[in-house]
Design an enzyme around this catalytic site. Structure first.
Site, PDB file in Angstrom:
ATOM      1  N   ILE A 232       7.492   3.798   6.948  1.00 29.68           N
ATOM      2  CA  ILE A 232       7.819   2.856   8.277  1.00 29.68           C
ATOM      3  C   ILE A 232       8.113   1.389   8.075  1.00 29.68           C
ATOM      4  O   ILE A 232       8.924   1.043   8.554  1.00 29.68           O
ATOM      5  CB  ILE A 232       6.486   2.854   9.056  1.00 29.68           C
ATOM      6  CG1 ILE A 232       6.029   4.390   9.575  1.00 29.68           C
ATOM      7  CG2 ILE A 232       6.521   1.839  10.064  1.00 29.68           C
ATOM      8  CD1 ILE A 232       4.775   4.417  10.194  1.00 29.68           C
TER       9      ILE A 232
ATOM     10  N   VAL B  33      -1.454  -6.379  -1.310  1.00 31.41           N
ATOM     11  CA  VAL B  33      -2.057  -7.228  -0.268  1.00 31.41           C
ATOM     12  C   VAL B  33      -3.756  -7.280  -0.082  1.00 31.41           C
ATOM     13  O   VAL B  33      -4.367  -8.031   0.516  1.00 31.41           O
ATOM     14  CB  VAL B  33      -1.647  -6.521   1.312  1.00 31.41           C
ATOM     15  CG1 VAL B  33      -0.116  -6.550   1.355  1.00 31.41           C
ATOM     16  CG2 VAL B  33      -2.195  -5.195   1.380  1.00 31.41           C
TER      17      VAL B  33
ATOM     18  N   TYR C 151     -10.451   5.862   7.436  1.00 29.31           N
ATOM     19  CA  TYR C 151      -9.111   5.568   7.707  1.00 29.31           C
ATOM     20  C   TYR C 151      -9.267   5.017   9.458  1.00 29.31           C
ATOM     21  O   TYR C 151      -8.812   3.877   9.858  1.00 29.31           O
ATOM     22  CB  TYR C 151      -8.245   6.604   7.904  1.00 29.31           C
ATOM     23  CG  TYR C 151      -6.908   6.475   8.150  1.00 29.31           C
ATOM     24  CD1 TYR C 151      -5.850   5.474   7.410  1.00 29.31           C
ATOM     25  CD2 TYR C 151      -6.111   6.760   9.508  1.00 29.31           C
ATOM     26  CE1 TYR C 151      -4.829   5.212   7.839  1.00 29.31           C
ATOM     27  CE2 TYR C 151      -4.932   6.425   9.786  1.00 29.31           C
ATOM     28  CZ  TYR C 151      -4.057   5.761   9.109  1.00 29.31           C
ATOM     29  OH  TYR C 151      -2.710   5.334   9.368  1.00 29.31           O
TER      30      TYR C 151
ATOM     31  N   PRO D 228       1.163   3.653  15.675  1.00 28.64           N
ATOM     32  CA  PRO D 228       1.993   4.870  15.847  1.00 28.64           C
ATOM     33  C   PRO D 228       1.242   6.242  16.119  1.00 28.64           C
ATOM     34  O   PRO D 228       0.104   6.070  15.489  1.00 28.64           O
ATOM     35  CB  PRO D 228       2.651   4.847  14.371  1.00 28.64           C
ATOM     36  CG  PRO D 228       2.455   3.597  13.796  1.00 28.64           C
ATOM     37  CD  PRO D 228       1.268   3.063  14.472  1.00 28.64           C
TER      38      PRO D 228
ATOM     39  N   VAL E  28       4.115  10.044  12.152  1.00 28.45           N
ATOM     40  CA  VAL E  28       5.368   9.968  11.921  1.00 28.45           C
ATOM     41  C   VAL E  28       5.793  10.451  10.736  1.00 28.45           C
ATOM     42  O   VAL E  28       5.058  10.676  10.023  1.00 28.45           O
ATOM     43  CB  VAL E  28       5.777   8.164  11.703  1.00 28.45           C
ATOM     44  CG1 VAL E  28       6.719   7.927  11.504  1.00 28.45           C
ATOM     45  CG2 VAL E  28       4.700   7.605  12.821  1.00 28.45           C
TER      46      VAL E  28
END
Ligand SMILES: NC(=O)c1ccc[n+]([C@@H]2O[C@H](COP(=O)([O-])OP(=O)(O)OC[C@H]3O[C@@H](n4cnc5c(N)ncnc54)[C@H](O)[C@@H]3O)[C@@H](O)[C@H]2O)c1
Length: 262
Positions: free
Chosen positions: A21, A69, A161, A191, A194
């Protein structure tokens, strides 16, 4: 006619932009003129196949930074570097994420911490640094956090998650109301399923079952998520703050099972 999404002169940072994505988002933003900085932990497709190379080949502007990150100091250092090199950050897409399967009893401490370190801490660290830059330059900005339908509804067997994505939903709402008055719009996309490396874990029967539960009957391609991000990154979304936009083929709205009656 006026091009309604003109991002020329804007600098966009896309975390996790080397594949899936994030790659589609980087291409979409660059396609509308933004200078895109791809910030990722690893260059999945190095060299000629990297997102940066693809954008440059298409005539756009891009560069990449190696960034984990979940490391607060590294995020602050890298975002400050980007801020200096580009005279500010205009668009930040917090897309980097990881997915671990497991119910509560099946999730180890390390798995739980890793989910939260990347998905929640990562979004928070990058958002803080990004908003700091946007505020310093006084020209507003757009932050788009990539959450998931799993942050809005439970998904069997994905305790960590789903919880991490739910945290991103409320972090978005919170920042959305805190910074809206400064012209900094913080929003999310959620989303559905995907087609990316992340969802390669699903076998064919599971996949068919999930498609059957999706009102429009199919999974999304990464570009369809990128189109929603592009909208939220553009002036078309100037009056949208703290919103969560589902891009899921109707999955959250209802099940496509029709009850026939006489
Ligand atoms: N694929 C789906 O069906 C789906 C559905 C809902 C939400 N999402 C979310 O969309 C985002 C992108 O998912 P995807 O399907 O493209 O996954 P992906 O696994 O293909 O890509 C994830 C990217 O994030 C990067 N990343 C992971 N940990 C990182 C870290 N610590 N620092 C920097 N970068 C890191 C990876 O290197 C990779 O490039 C994720 O946040 C995911 O949770 C995906």
């Amino acid at each position: 006619m006026e091009n309604v999404i003109d991002l020329s002169g804007k600098t966009a940072v896309v975390t996790g932009g080397s594949r899936g994505i994030g790659r589609a988002v980087a291409l979409a933003l660059a396609g509308q003129g933004a200078f895109v900085v791809i910030a990722d932990r690893s260059d999945w497709k190095a060299g000629d196949e990297s997102t940066t190379a693809e954008i440059l080949r298409l005539g756009g502007q891009a560069t990449s930074k190696n960034l984990d990150v979940s490391d607060a100091a590294e995020v602050d250092r890298t975002m400050a570097e980007i801020d200096q090199e580009h005279s500010g950050i205009d668009i930040l897409v917090n897309n980097a994420g990881v997915l671990t399967a497991g119910s509560v009893l099946e999730t180890s401490n390390d798995q739980w911490r890793h989910q939260f370190a990347v998905n929640v801490d990562g979004t928070f660290f990058c958002m803080r640094a990004g908003i700091r830059s946007m505020r310093a330059h006084g020209r507003g900005g757009k932050v788009i956090n990539v959450t998931s339908i799993s942050g809005l509804r439970a998904n069997p067997g994905f305790a960590a998650y789903c919880s991490s994505k739910a945290a991103i939903v409320n972090l978005t709402r919170q920042a959305g109301i805190d910074y809206g008055a400064e012209g900094i719009n913080v929003n999310s996309v959620a989303p559905g399923f995907v087609e990316t490396d992340m969802t390669a874990i699903y076998d064919s029967p599971t996949r068919r079952a999930l498609e059957a539960q999706t009102p429009n009957g199919r999974w999304a391609m990464p570009k369809q998520i990128a189109d929603a991000v592009l909208f939220l990154a553009s002036p078309l979304a100037d009056h949208i703050c703290g919103e969560v936009l589902a891009v899921d083929g109707g999955w959250l709205v209802g099940t496509p099972v029709r009850i026939e009656s006489d």
